[in-house]
Design an enzyme around this catalytic site. Sequence first.
Site, short mmCIF file in Angstrom:
data_model
loop_
_atom_site.label_atom_id
_atom_site.label_comp_id
_atom_site.label_asym_id
_atom_site.label_seq_id
_atom_site.Cartn_x
_atom_site.Cartn_y
_atom_site.Cartn_z
N TYR A 109 -11.28 7.49 -8.24
CA TYR A 109 -11.62 8.49 -7.23
C TYR A 109 -12.03 9.74 -8.00
O TYR A 109 -12.45 9.66 -9.14
CB TYR A 109 -10.38 8.66 -6.32
CG TYR A 109 -10.53 9.51 -5.10
CD1 TYR A 109 -11.69 9.49 -4.32
CD2 TYR A 109 -9.48 10.34 -4.68
CE1 TYR A 109 -11.80 10.26 -3.18
CE2 TYR A 109 -9.58 11.11 -3.54
CZ TYR A 109 -10.74 11.09 -2.79
OH TYR A 109 -10.84 11.86 -1.68
N LYS A 182 -13.25 5.25 -2.02
CA LYS A 182 -12.41 5.64 -0.89
C LYS A 182 -11.67 4.44 -0.31
O LYS A 182 -10.47 4.50 0.00
CB LYS A 182 -13.28 6.28 0.20
CG LYS A 182 -13.71 7.70 -0.11
CD LYS A 182 -12.60 8.68 0.20
CE LYS A 182 -13.09 10.10 0.00
NZ LYS A 182 -12.12 11.11 0.44
#
Length: 571
Positions: A109, A182
């Site tokens: 991320y 995500k």
Amino acid sequence: MGREYDQDTTIGAGKLRIRTRGRAVLSNPMTNRGTAFTAAEREALEIDGLMPTGYTTLENQTRRVYEQYRSNKSMLGKFLTLNALRDRNEVLFYRLLSDHLQEMLPVIYTPTIGEAIERFSSTYNRPRGVFLSIDRPDKMEQSLRNYGLGADDVDLICVTDSEGILGIGDQGIGGIQIAIGKLSVYTAAAGIHPRRVIPVVLDVGTDNLGLLSSDLYLGEPHSRVRGERYDDFIAQFVSTVTELFPQALIHWEDVGTANAYRILDRYKDEVCTFNDDIQGTAAVVLAALLAAVEVTGVDLDDHRIVVFGAGSAGMGIASLVRDQMLRTGHSETEEEAYSRFWPIGIQGLYLEDDHRLHEFQKPWARSRTDVAGWELERPDHIGLMDVIRNVRPTILIGTSTKGGAFTREIVEEMARHTARPIIFPLSNPTSRAEATPADLLEWTDGKALVATGSPFDPVDHDGVRHVIAQSNNALIFPGLGLGVAACRASRVTDGMIAAAAQALAGMVNTWRPGAPLLPGMGDLRLVSATVAIAVATRATEEGVAQRPLTDPVGQVFERMWQPRYPEIEAI
């Protein structure tokens, strides 16, 4: 499910029923478990002799791949190693990620995902996700069907048009990586089954000249499409997705400022949809603010709030805080609540006669009367220092991506007028943070209450160790998605977002000097479950739950997939 195997993905540990045999078993990341296949499973699936004879447990496999991961010295190298593992063995990938989530979150991320996005076309290996081109709208429905999931098989669709990627802007087709990243967090943090999600990139072109001039670029080689044609493409996408996957939450990610609010406002009352940059950011910041306000002893609606960098994220934060004031504070009207906010953009303080403001920004603009008589550093521009000196804010929120914008002079001026200044430099990555926690605490003699967007080490000041809260959306969006899936919510309401923030705020205890304003990233499974229960409960109360919860704790935990090898049945 698919043709190669069947599994009930709505429960945490459904039996895996495998149809294929031989090498095909080993080539599918959901059926492959490598050396963890038992002797009986190897015989039944006809994979004897296709791997070393030794049997290895999942725990030992995890130890081995963790050592391989650690041998990579660069963050991008670690990212690519994890990608390769996921393409080989999905259970093992998520077991490794779950065991080391706090360590690996910056790799899968932000911030490492930014470099992976920028280099998507040059490091491209194996496709993952759905690529929808604005030049081929007739292919949209079939492209989504080709992913191989049915109407009841999808909980989440994460979609981006790649225009506003992580502070690095327009990245064209490479934005698929942020959707994949995500969804990986949804699975690792909240137990959303990895085969109940679809990452999507809307390829509407790019204005990134570096990409357009590269022979390796894999997206549509033209400038970004805007206007009516763009809106029609979005409408087609929403219509197609809701028809094909009626239970799915549409998660919008890194859509450009000009479109993000329009899309959310257009569809939020029609379909189950959520914008993480607007609503997720707002929820986690509201949670940190509620904790900080508790420390100050001053009611939320008695604070004066400056939002520096008041784009989609900044105004999303302001909107949720305003609603919280109206819901629980002393503000009786929206006008009273709006009066607590002072938004600042590139052009300075937002003023009502500024024609450059987007529609979603206009309600927040101040009147000329509000600034009459101010002494300004520049007569034609009301900047941050002007607002600090004249408003004397108690809360300063940074979403500007202007690294170092909260200077010593600005912070000391703010601290002169409030005992416990609340200062949140939220911009990512670290280089773009408006200030560092160490500086903020030094300049305020340890009195500042700080939350940041990027991770920072604890700060020691005057004998107190200050643990810095990271206002990371991962504290909110996985639990929100799990809560929506658990009760099959037909909409994501403002009340559900507020419930998520309140649940998160309720997980911290700020009585100890230097305590963080938010839970740590190492507690994401617990955080996500807590948020999910609050979200599903509020959805049930508001009448948008299609499967109302009678046992919130049990039903939410039942939906959380665990990265363990399930029982196998060869069929």
